[in-house]
Design an enzyme around this catalytic site. Sequence first.
Site, PDB file in Angstrom:
ATOM      1  N   GLU A  77     -24.965 -71.425  -1.868  1.00  0.00           N
ATOM      2  CA  GLU A  77     -24.675 -72.570  -1.054  1.00  0.00           C
ATOM      3  C   GLU A  77     -26.079 -72.824  -0.087  1.00  0.00           C
ATOM      4  O   GLU A  77     -26.568 -72.009   0.348  1.00  0.00           O
ATOM      5  CB  GLU A  77     -23.711 -71.924   0.111  1.00  0.00           C
ATOM      6  CG  GLU A  77     -23.155 -73.049   1.145  1.00  0.00           C
ATOM      7  CD  GLU A  77     -23.848 -73.358   2.411  1.00  0.00           C
ATOM      8  OE1 GLU A  77     -24.983 -73.978   2.655  1.00  0.00           O
ATOM      9  OE2 GLU A  77     -23.875 -72.248   3.264  1.00  0.00           O
ATOM     10  N   CYS A 107     -24.833 -74.185   8.610  1.00  0.00           N
ATOM     11  CA  CYS A 107     -24.898 -75.040   7.513  1.00  0.00           C
ATOM     12  C   CYS A 107     -23.978 -76.360   7.565  1.00  0.00           C
ATOM     13  O   CYS A 107     -24.192 -77.117   6.965  1.00  0.00           O
ATOM     14  CB  CYS A 107     -24.615 -74.209   5.946  1.00  0.00           C
ATOM     15  SG  CYS A 107     -23.090 -73.209   6.451  1.00  0.00           S
TER      16      CYS A 107
END
Length: 511
Positions: A266, A303
């Site tokens: 990720e 994020c």
Amino acid sequence: MQDETFLPHGKHLIAGKWLAGETSFSSDPAHGPAHDFAVGTPALVDAACRAAEEAFQSYGQTSRTGRAALLRRIADEIEARVEQITTIGVSETGLPEARLQGERGRTTGQLRLFADHVEAGDYLDRRHDPALPGRTPLPRPDLRLMQRPIGPVAVFGASNFPLAFSTAGGDTAAALAAGCPVVVKGHSAHPGTGEIVAEAIRAAILATGTHPGVFSLIQGGRRDVGHALVQHPLIRAVGFTGSLSGGRALFDLCAARPEPIPFFGELGSVNPIFVLPGAARARAVALAEGWTASLTLGAGQFCTNPGIVFVEDGPEADVFVEAAKAALAQTSAQTMLTEGIARAYREGQARITGAAKVREVLAPANEGRTAAPCLCETTGAAWQADESLGEEVFGPLGLVVRVGSLDEMTGIASALRGQLTCTLHMEENDMDSARRLLPILERKAGRILVNGFPTGVEVCDAMVHGGPYPASTNFGATSVGTLSIRRFLRPVCYQDLPEALLPADLRAGGE
């Protein structure tokens, strides 16, 4: 409750044993004393991977109830160290105490959710096509399918989530739930937090009689440690949360192995927000205030912080920008996770504010380890002409992009790179515009929101935290939610096996 005083011993945990190293590094806490930690080596990586492979021979065959018991015990042991974890976590990261407590609750809740999910057995995706011996022209054999664990998994701790995406975080919990031993490379931003969580995992392993090789923690280390880990022939998959450059380098190493393995990385996202005209007219000020709160959450170090807003140019856009400026001007500077992250934020701010046709709306000077929010605006044409404007700035920087029409907004959406999230803000009279955008956004992100903000990722069955590259390296996977367990499983078909040879979960009356 244990004594909240915690002095790290600075060692690696390899297959149940705490091992010192020949060299050490010093932590760099936001406040409080620094501590020394052993530096990882390829030799330690090899020892941990060999222990993990040995553990897999038994752990990969454990019952679902056995694995669930381990996960629940890890959660219990973490909660038994609440004060210690919070104290050193706040010191190392500078994160507020409430944030660390919430993240700890998310971590233990995730472990227990996975335990429940494993016990239920639905993740096994069991299928059975009974034999048809009388079928013509050819008989059909008895065929049974089930998901099986893949083997030892490497996990890289994340800088921005010292608990939920690190030592006992989502990747570790998912791998253990699947039946895979784990080797964690701890993040040097919070080594003491990693050590005490590893203590909790070790205690759970001892209490449940699990093979000690099922978990190892290697602290710090240079790049050779990470490279040795992803290239070790006994590692079968990698879980990673971090930067695009670092993740891509490890991804390439995984692909270049003699036997390539999956790299579930990720890597980041700007999480664009599309404000449709009806929403802008109805609630521009409220949208600006909600956006800035989400943008600055955790000093912009999530994020899912939404860094970009697309809105049609005009009076409503003026109101939105001014309201965002007012809200950000009232937001205090926050401590960032590391000096390096703070430096990268300043560099990103300079890159955006120095770009052609970008106007500074609010651009305070930043120095040291703190970061104050920055707001800029530009045009849709300038955005499309400069790809660098779409690169993530890790920190509280927001960019408003004024577009000339829905057609321009649609064209920009079509050109977006992969994202973790995309958000639509709309009213009922925006439905036709939303219908035009939705099929495009479905191809761009793993999660699509309407009239919300993407910070705050629910840990549940339906959550997807992933997306097309570069948001993640595997668009078919998620690093959050029960579906994340499937990353560390593979389907095996059993043809005409006697009942006694079948895995217990495939036998009649199996778990």
